[in-house]
Design a protein around this motif. Structure first.
Motif, PDB file in Angstrom:
ATOM      1  N   UNK A   3      53.683  26.923  18.646  1.00 58.39           N
ATOM      2  CA  UNK A   3      52.471  26.269  19.133  1.00 58.39           C
ATOM      3  C   UNK A   3      52.432  26.231  20.652  1.00 58.39           C
ATOM      4  N   UNK A   4      53.532  25.804  21.250  1.00 58.67           N
ATOM      5  CA  UNK A   4      53.552  25.637  22.702  1.00 58.67           C
ATOM      6  C   UNK A   4      53.975  26.921  23.427  1.00 58.67           C
ATOM      7  N   UNK A   5      54.837  27.688  22.799  1.00 56.34           N
ATOM      8  CA  UNK A   5      55.301  28.932  23.415  1.00 56.34           C
ATOM      9  C   UNK A   5      54.160  29.933  23.601  1.00 56.34           C
ATOM     10  N   UNK A   6      53.321  30.074  22.580  1.00 59.78           N
ATOM     11  CA  UNK A   6      52.301  31.131  22.585  1.00 59.78           C
ATOM     12  C   UNK A   6      50.947  30.690  23.120  1.00 59.78           C
ATOM     13  N   UNK A   7      50.802  29.424  23.458  1.00 56.71           N
ATOM     14  CA  UNK A   7      49.531  28.952  24.014  1.00 56.71           C
ATOM     15  C   UNK A   7      49.205  29.715  25.289  1.00 56.71           C
ATOM     16  N   UNK A   8      48.018  30.294  25.337  1.00 54.96           N
ATOM     17  CA  UNK A   8      47.571  31.015  26.524  1.00 54.96           C
ATOM     18  C   UNK A   8      47.994  32.465  26.589  1.00 54.96           C
ATOM     19  N   UNK A   9      48.897  32.877  25.678  1.00 51.63           N
ATOM     20  CA  UNK A   9      49.357  34.273  25.693  1.00 51.63           C
ATOM     21  C   UNK A   9      49.261  34.913  24.303  1.00 51.63           C
TER      22      UNK A   9
ATOM     23  N   UNK B 139      54.659  12.195  29.702  1.00 49.86           N
ATOM     24  CA  UNK B 139      54.310  12.514  31.090  1.00 49.86           C
ATOM     25  C   UNK B 139      52.884  12.070  31.363  1.00 49.86           C
ATOM     26  N   UNK B 140      52.687  11.317  32.434  1.00 54.95           N
ATOM     27  CA  UNK B 140      51.329  10.945  32.840  1.00 54.95           C
ATOM     28  C   UNK B 140      50.618  12.146  33.450  1.00 54.95           C
ATOM     29  N   UNK B 141      51.335  12.886  34.289  1.00 51.28           N
ATOM     30  CA  UNK B 141      50.805  14.089  34.929  1.00 51.28           C
ATOM     31  C   UNK B 141      51.921  15.119  34.953  1.00 51.28           C
ATOM     32  N   UNK B 142      51.575  16.397  34.766  1.00 54.08           N
ATOM     33  CA  UNK B 142      52.582  17.441  34.833  1.00 54.08           C
ATOM     34  C   UNK B 142      52.065  18.626  35.637  1.00 54.08           C
ATOM     35  N   UNK B 143      52.985  19.471  36.057  1.00 55.93           N
ATOM     36  CA  UNK B 143      52.605  20.700  36.758  1.00 55.93           C
ATOM     37  C   UNK B 143      51.681  21.535  35.879  1.00 55.93           C
TER      38      UNK B 143
ATOM     39  N   UNK C  74      60.699  21.671  24.534  1.00 52.14           N
ATOM     40  CA  UNK C  74      60.350  22.364  25.774  1.00 52.14           C
ATOM     41  C   UNK C  74      61.479  23.290  26.221  1.00 52.14           C
ATOM     42  N   UNK C  75      62.712  22.803  26.155  1.00 54.94           N
ATOM     43  CA  UNK C  75      63.858  23.619  26.585  1.00 54.94           C
ATOM     44  C   UNK C  75      63.984  24.871  25.724  1.00 54.94           C
ATOM     45  N   UNK C  76      63.840  24.701  24.397  1.00 54.12           N
ATOM     46  CA  UNK C  76      63.976  25.829  23.482  1.00 54.12           C
ATOM     47  C   UNK C  76      62.846  26.832  23.695  1.00 54.12           C
ATOM     48  N   UNK C  77      61.627  26.336  23.848  1.00 56.03           N
ATOM     49  CA  UNK C  77      60.479  27.217  24.065  1.00 56.03           C
ATOM     50  C   UNK C  77      60.618  27.978  25.376  1.00 56.03           C
ATOM     51  N   UNK C  78      61.109  27.316  26.402  1.00 53.49           N
ATOM     52  CA  UNK C  78      61.256  27.985  27.694  1.00 53.49           C
ATOM     53  C   UNK C  78      62.356  29.043  27.674  1.00 53.49           C
TER      54      UNK C  78
ATOM     55  N   UNK D 120      52.528  33.777  32.355  1.00 54.24           N
ATOM     56  CA  UNK D 120      53.020  32.464  31.948  1.00 54.24           C
ATOM     57  C   UNK D 120      54.529  32.427  32.162  1.00 54.24           C
ATOM     58  N   UNK D 121      54.980  31.529  33.012  1.00 55.38           N
ATOM     59  CA  UNK D 121      56.391  31.497  33.366  1.00 55.38           C
ATOM     60  C   UNK D 121      57.133  30.265  32.833  1.00 55.38           C
ATOM     61  N   UNK D 122      56.367  29.228  32.414  1.00 49.86           N
ATOM     62  CA  UNK D 122      57.035  28.025  31.936  1.00 49.86           C
ATOM     63  C   UNK D 122      56.113  27.242  31.018  1.00 49.86           C
ATOM     64  N   UNK D 123      56.724  26.573  30.058  1.00 49.75           N
ATOM     65  CA  UNK D 123      56.013  25.672  29.156  1.00 49.75           C
ATOM     66  C   UNK D 123      56.156  24.254  29.686  1.00 49.75           C
ATOM     67  N   UNK D 124      55.053  23.523  29.752  1.00 48.80           N
ATOM     68  CA  UNK D 124      55.065  22.153  30.243  1.00 48.80           C
ATOM     69  C   UNK D 124      54.511  21.196  29.187  1.00 48.80           C
ATOM     70  N   UNK D 125      54.944  19.955  29.255  1.00 48.09           N
ATOM     71  CA  UNK D 125      54.337  18.893  28.463  1.00 48.09           C
ATOM     72  C   UNK D 125      53.014  18.498  29.129  1.00 48.09           C
ATOM     73  N   UNK D 126      51.912  18.414  28.388  1.00 45.33           N
ATOM     74  CA  UNK D 126      50.648  18.024  29.008  1.00 45.33           C
ATOM     75  C   UNK D 126      50.683  16.563  29.464  1.00 45.33           C
ATOM     76  N   UNK D 127      50.022  16.276  30.574  1.00 47.58           N
ATOM     77  CA  UNK D 127      49.968  14.913  31.083  1.00 47.58           C
ATOM     78  C   UNK D 127      48.980  14.064  30.297  1.00 47.58           C
ATOM     79  N   UNK D 128      49.323  12.789  30.099  1.00 45.82           N
ATOM     80  CA  UNK D 128      48.471  11.891  29.326  1.00 45.82           C
ATOM     81  C   UNK D 128      47.120  11.663  29.979  1.00 45.82           C
ATOM     82  N   UNK D 129      47.088  11.630  31.296  1.00 42.27           N
ATOM     83  CA  UNK D 129      45.821  11.388  31.990  1.00 42.27           C
ATOM     84  C   UNK D 129      44.835  12.513  31.705  1.00 42.27           C
ATOM     85  N   UNK D 130      45.288  13.764  31.821  1.00 43.59           N
ATOM     86  CA  UNK D 130      44.404  14.893  31.525  1.00 43.59           C
ATOM     87  C   UNK D 130      43.988  14.899  30.062  1.00 43.59           C
ATOM     88  N   UNK D 131      44.919  14.581  29.172  1.00 49.77           N
ATOM     89  CA  UNK D 131      44.603  14.542  27.757  1.00 49.77           C
ATOM     90  C   UNK D 131      43.459  13.565  27.482  1.00 49.77           C
ATOM     91  N   UNK D 132      43.542  12.388  28.081  1.00 52.38           N
ATOM     92  CA  UNK D 132      42.535  11.355  27.838  1.00 52.38           C
ATOM     93  C   UNK D 132      41.203  11.689  28.504  1.00 52.38           C
TER      94      UNK D 132
END
Length: 329
Positions: free
Chosen positions: A278-284, A6-10, A207-211, A231-243
């Motif tokens: 890793x992704x499920x518990x991030x932020x919580x 993903x270049x950008x995500x919610x 992502x599906x399993x974590x959600x 936290x209501x959903x797990x998202x894939x981070x966008x590449x633009x923000x990562x960089x």
């Protein structure tokens, strides 16, 4: 087939929103420097592990048990007992040492005459230096870009990477050209590392399993660090923000395991999970710090579900390994 990047995500917008609330806009804006190294340094200068899953004691004990067979024995103690117990006057280099927690555990063994920690963050090196002084430990800490440092060849018995090797580009070339020559004959490399998708581009099945698991969590376990939002959903981070924020984050992580195996003799290598938690518990993760029955049962359930997922997909996103510089090399 759905694109696995993903270049950008919610999630990017949500992440920025909550970081502005937590740190303020000016502090967040300071991350966006012009040069790559300045962005990386700024990110880690400001980094606080307030709600990442590795702060959870029950998970730390779970990982200890996977490595050492004892939830109370850390991997540092395990390595000392298994590989270094009959040796003295050892030297250790920790690359990407952060605030110095791991090399301090090696230094207190009394087996090392030289311990050096390197990190790109000036502020983290200052804190590591101060803590070592307070504990009367003889550890040298150096702030800077490891690539720019001159290190004597065959000068270390142990080289340590803890959640740092995956920040390097072309890991195979880096290990072959810059790390292998630094180890003494029979020296070992210790790695406790993320080896999942490059740039944290989680696969759809992750992502599906974590959600699905996120939906099962009671609301009080999904509350963010502000104590209000959920936290209501797990998202894939966008590449633009990562960089933009940290261009060093996992540029070649998917090849990390093979690169270690190609350059060193594997003494042991263990899958540590991370695919889901890793992704499920991030932020919580701060909601899982209590040592009560409900929290422990919930964590045990989540661990079991991650293990089931890993068994199904056949690979883990994190490894612990000890690797040897063979005489044959």
């Amino acid at each position: 087939m759905e694109n696995e990047t993903s270049l950008v995500s919610v999630g990017d917008f949500l992440d920025v929103y909550y970081k502005v609330k937590q740190k303020g806009f000016l502090q967040l804006a300071s991350l966006f420097n012009l040069t790559k190294n300045k962005r990386v340094s700024a990110k880690w200068n400001q980094y606080q592990s307030s709600s990442d899953f590795w702060i959870i004691p029950a998970l730390q004990q779970y990982w200890n048990n996977l490595i050492s067979g004892n939830p109370e024995v850390s991997y540092e103690s395990y390595v000392i007992q298994k590989y270094l117990h009959n040796k003295t006057n050892l030297s250790l280099l920790s690359i990407g040492c952060g605030e110095g927690r791991h090399e301090r555990k090696f230094a207190v063994s009394g087996l090392f005459s030289k311990v050096i920690g390197v990190d790109i963050s000036n502020e983290r090196i200052e804190r590591a230096t101060q803590t070592a002084l307070e504990n009367n430990l003889n550890i040298e800490y150096v702030a800077g870009d490891f690539h720019q440092m001159i290190v004597e060849k065959e000068s270390f018995d142990v080289i340590l990477f803890d959640s740092s090797l995956h920040h390097f580009n072309d890991i195979n070339g880096f290990l072959k050209k810059e790390i292998f020559p630094l180890l003494k004959t029979e020296g070992i490399l210790v790695a406790n590392e993320f080896c999942g998708p490059n740039r944290l581009q989680w696969k759809k099945e992750q992502l599906d399993f974590a959600n699905e698991l996120l939906k099962e969590l009671p609301k009080k376990y999904k509350t963010r660090i502000d104590g209000k939002s959920v936290k209501r959903k797990v998202y894939r981070p966008g590449l633009i923000r990562m960089l933009l924020v940290d261009p060093s984050e996992a540029p070649d992580s998917a090849h990390l395991k093979k690169a270690l195996q190609a350059n060193f003799k594997v003494l042991e290598e263990k899958n540590m999970g991370w695919n889901i938690l890793h992704i499920l518990l991030k932020g919580i993760a701060h909601n899982f710090l209590n040592n009560d029955e409900e929290t422990n049962q919930l964590l045990a359930y989540l661990i079991k579900k991650e293990e089931e997922f890993i068994e199904r997909v056949g690979d883990a996103d994190s490894i612990f390994g000890v690797y040897k510089k063979s005489r044959l090399e």
